[in-house]
Design a protein around this motif. Structure first.
Motif, mmCIF file in Angstrom:
data_model
loop_
_atom_site.group_PDB
_atom_site.id
_atom_site.type_symbol
_atom_site.label_atom_id
_atom_site.label_comp_id
_atom_site.label_asym_id
_atom_site.label_seq_id
_atom_site.Cartn_x
_atom_site.Cartn_y
_atom_site.Cartn_z
ATOM 1 N N LEU A 120 0.808 -1.219 0.000
ATOM 2 C CA LEU A 120 0.000 0.000 0.000
ATOM 3 C C LEU A 120 0.842 1.270 0.000
ATOM 4 C CD1 LEU A 120 -2.885 -0.852 2.520
ATOM 5 C CD2 LEU A 120 -3.110 -0.457 0.072
ATOM 6 N N THR A 121 2.005 1.200 0.638
ATOM 7 C CA THR A 121 2.850 2.390 0.744
ATOM 8 C C THR A 121 3.969 2.418 -0.297
ATOM 9 O OG1 THR A 121 4.314 1.356 2.395
ATOM 10 C CG2 THR A 121 2.391 2.586 3.219
ATOM 11 N N GLY A 122 3.886 1.533 -1.290
ATOM 12 C CA GLY A 122 4.913 1.500 -2.331
ATOM 13 C C GLY A 122 6.290 1.185 -1.791
ATOM 14 N N GLY A 123 6.341 0.374 -0.738
ATOM 15 C CA GLY A 123 7.611 -0.033 -0.161
ATOM 16 C C GLY A 123 8.183 0.921 0.867
ATOM 17 N N LYS A 124 7.475 2.009 1.180
ATOM 18 C CA LYS A 124 7.989 2.985 2.138
ATOM 19 C C LYS A 124 7.942 2.468 3.575
ATOM 20 C CE LYS A 124 6.764 7.006 -0.685
ATOM 21 N NZ LYS A 124 5.907 8.218 -0.789
ATOM 22 N N LEU A 125 6.938 1.667 3.884
ATOM 23 C CA LEU A 125 6.805 1.086 5.225
ATOM 24 C C LEU A 125 6.735 -0.424 5.114
ATOM 25 C CD1 LEU A 125 4.106 3.340 6.956
ATOM 26 C CD2 LEU A 125 6.579 3.405 7.328
ATOM 27 N N GLU A 126 7.328 -1.093 6.079
ATOM 28 C CA GLU A 126 7.226 -2.549 6.169
ATOM 29 C C GLU A 126 6.765 -2.906 7.574
ATOM 30 O OE1 GLU A 126 9.856 -6.037 4.362
ATOM 31 O OE2 GLU A 126 10.853 -5.072 6.059
ATOM 32 N N LEU A 128 5.788 -6.309 9.145
ATOM 33 C CA LEU A 128 5.780 -7.728 8.782
ATOM 34 C C LEU A 128 4.517 -8.445 9.236
ATOM 35 C CD1 LEU A 128 9.509 -8.656 9.496
ATOM 36 C CD2 LEU A 128 8.459 -8.024 7.317
ATOM 37 N N HIS A 129 4.039 -8.159 10.457
ATOM 38 C CA HIS A 129 2.872 -8.912 10.943
ATOM 39 C C HIS A 129 1.576 -8.437 10.291
ATOM 40 C CE1 HIS A 129 2.510 -5.546 13.849
ATOM 41 N NE2 HIS A 129 1.276 -5.956 14.082
ATOM 42 N N PHE A 130 1.601 -7.312 9.592
ATOM 43 C CA PHE A 130 0.500 -6.906 8.725
ATOM 44 C C PHE A 130 0.698 -7.475 7.317
ATOM 45 C CE2 PHE A 130 -2.058 -3.130 10.348
ATOM 46 C CZ PHE A 130 -1.727 -3.300 11.676
ATOM 47 N N ASP A 131 1.885 -7.277 6.771
ATOM 48 C CA ASP A 131 2.133 -7.575 5.359
ATOM 49 C C ASP A 131 1.869 -9.031 5.001
ATOM 50 O OD1 ASP A 131 2.892 -4.943 5.246
ATOM 51 O OD2 ASP A 131 5.049 -5.346 5.183
ATOM 52 N N GLY A 132 2.280 -9.948 5.902
ATOM 53 C CA GLY A 132 2.055 -11.363 5.630
ATOM 54 C C GLY A 132 0.579 -11.692 5.557
ATOM 55 N N LYS A 133 -0.190 -11.150 6.483
ATOM 56 C CA LYS A 133 -1.641 -11.393 6.461
ATOM 57 C C LYS A 133 -2.261 -10.786 5.208
ATOM 58 C CE LYS A 133 -2.068 -11.678 11.510
ATOM 59 N NZ LYS A 133 -0.626 -11.483 11.802
ATOM 60 N N GLY A 134 -1.744 -9.629 4.792
ATOM 61 C CA GLY A 134 -2.234 -9.025 3.566
ATOM 62 C C GLY A 134 -1.985 -9.912 2.356
ATOM 63 N N GLU A 135 -0.820 -10.536 2.316
ATOM 64 C CA GLU A 135 -0.517 -11.457 1.202
ATOM 65 C C GLU A 135 -1.448 -12.667 1.227
ATOM 66 O OE1 GLU A 135 3.494 -12.617 0.418
ATOM 67 O OE2 GLU A 135 4.291 -10.627 0.893
ATOM 68 N N PHE A 251 13.498 -2.760 22.450
ATOM 69 C CA PHE A 251 12.833 -4.056 22.665
ATOM 70 C C PHE A 251 12.675 -4.768 21.319
ATOM 71 C CE2 PHE A 251 9.344 -1.012 22.103
ATOM 72 C CZ PHE A 251 8.539 -1.660 21.163
ATOM 73 N N PRO A 252 12.565 -6.108 21.314
ATOM 74 C CA PRO A 252 12.447 -6.839 20.046
ATOM 75 C C PRO A 252 11.246 -6.363 19.231
ATOM 76 C CG PRO A 252 12.873 -8.358 21.850
ATOM 77 C CD PRO A 252 12.608 -7.015 22.473
ATOM 78 N N GLY A 253 11.483 -6.014 17.976
ATOM 79 C CA GLY A 253 10.404 -5.582 17.105
ATOM 80 C C GLY A 253 10.024 -4.114 17.233
ATOM 81 N N ALA A 254 10.830 -3.320 17.939
ATOM 82 C CA ALA A 254 10.491 -1.906 18.149
ATOM 83 C C ALA A 254 10.373 -1.154 16.833
ATOM 84 C CB ALA A 254 11.533 -1.243 19.045
ATOM 85 N N ASP A 255 11.270 -1.452 15.887
ATOM 86 C CA ASP A 255 11.230 -0.745 14.598
ATOM 87 C C ASP A 255 9.973 -1.096 13.813
ATOM 88 O OD1 ASP A 255 12.129 -3.359 14.322
ATOM 89 O OD2 ASP A 255 13.592 -2.890 12.762
ATOM 90 N N GLU A 256 9.587 -2.381 13.863
ATOM 91 C CA GLU A 256 8.376 -2.788 13.148
ATOM 92 C C GLU A 256 7.133 -2.177 13.789
ATOM 93 O OE1 GLU A 256 5.523 -6.463 11.964
ATOM 94 O OE2 GLU A 256 7.100 -6.787 13.422
ATOM 95 N N MET A 257 7.102 -2.151 15.119
ATOM 96 C CA MET A 257 5.956 -1.559 15.798
ATOM 97 C C MET A 257 5.869 -0.061 15.516
ATOM 98 S SD MET A 257 4.430 -4.079 17.113
ATOM 99 C CE MET A 257 3.245 -3.324 18.217
#
Length: 299
Positions: A120-126, A128-135, A251-257
């Motif tokens: 949705l963001t043309g690769g600007k944001l990732e 992972l726990h959203f993107d996989g479900k979207g796929e 904390f683990p996953g801080a960047d993704e959150m």
């Protein structure tokens, strides 16, 4: 008496699946096959005592999944990125389940999905726990499985655990550390999901093919803090932390959150009106807090 429609529920001893099992068992239209990895755990035993058929299956084992889905009219499918922190594994599990649903001819699958943020963001944001479900959502549609995606908002329950108020340096007040600024954030109690899924399954012609964004309240972090303060009698404030600082908290996953909150800044489609129509007993955040007040007695 008409035959009950058998619904296979994955993750039946988890927060989402457990809510769905309990709601379906309250409706005479459905029989429930509750799927868990360990049928001996106390939560599984309770589901059996409540009237569910409880079976063992593993999302990485196609044979056990096939047995769990065989003969079912429909299913509730939830995958859990946080079991393994691998988008690739979550997508593989989701596609495996979708293929089985197609092969076995299930007539209605309710999938706990989310947006493919990277796309949705043309690769600007990732995220992972959203993107996989979207796929996986996309794959269900690609192979023409009759599917409804329910997309949950931020769990109110997170305020009891990972997003619990943190004591300020002054030792007298508490902060909510969520990088939303002044942008409202949708929230919902995961316990309210079950009646929503039940309503969707009862109305297949209306909801098959739809993505349903769920929300019980749409509040700024300042407002969440004010409600918490009112209910538990402590001074709680918004920390006003920006995503750029949040992602470096360590904390683990801080960047993704942090990227998840950046996506929330874009105000993804979540409808309080649709959600309340599907579950008229939906709890607002204040009602949720009143019900969980005892969880904050240690503050």
């Amino acid at each position: 008496m008409a035959c009950k429609k058998l619904i296979t529920v994955l993750g039946a001893t988890g927060a989402q699946g457990g809510s769905v099992v309990r709601a379906l068992l309250q409706d005479s239209s459905f029989a429930v096959r509750a799927v868990t990895r360990d049928v001996s755990k106390p939560a599984a035993v309770k589901l059996k005592e409540a009237g569910a058929e409880v079976v063992a299956a593993d999302m990485d084992d196609a044979k056990s999944l096939k047995e769990a889905f065989s003969g079912a009219y429909g299913a509730f499918v939830v995958t859990n990125f946080f079991d393994h922190f691998s988008k690739e594994k979550e997508v593989a599990q989701g596609k495996r389940i979708a293929d089985l649903c197609k092969q076995l001819g299930l007539q209605h699958v309710v999938f706990s999905g989310l947006e493919n943020v990277h796309k949705l963001t043309g690769g600007k944001l990732e995220v992972l726990h959203f993107d996989g479900k979207g796929e996986v959502e996309e794959y269900f549609r690609q192979i023409a499985v009759p599917m409804t995606s329910v997309r949950l908002a931020f769990y109110f329950e997170n305020f009891l655990s990972v997003c619990r108020p943190q004591k300020s340096q002054d030792g007298k007040t508490y902060q909510l550390v969520l990088p939303m600024g002044d942008i409202p954030m949708d929230g919902i109690s995961v316990a309210d999901l079950g009646p929503i899924v039940r309503s969707v399954l009862l109305n297949p012609s209306e909801y098959i093919g739809k993505d349903i964004g769920l929300s019980a309240d749409k509040l700024t972090i300042k407002r969440y803090a004010e409600i918490m303060s009112k209910v538990i009698g402590k001074t709680i404030v918004d920390s006003k932390i920006p995503p750029e600082v949040y992602e470096k908290l360590g904390f683990p996953g801080a960047d993704e959150m942090a990227n998840m909150f950046r996506f929330y800044h874009m105000r993804p489609d979540r409808s309080m009106e649709v959600t309340r129509r599907l579950n008229p007993d939906l709890k607002t955040f204040e009602q949720f807090m009143v019900s969980k007040k005892e969880a904050f007695t240690d503050l």
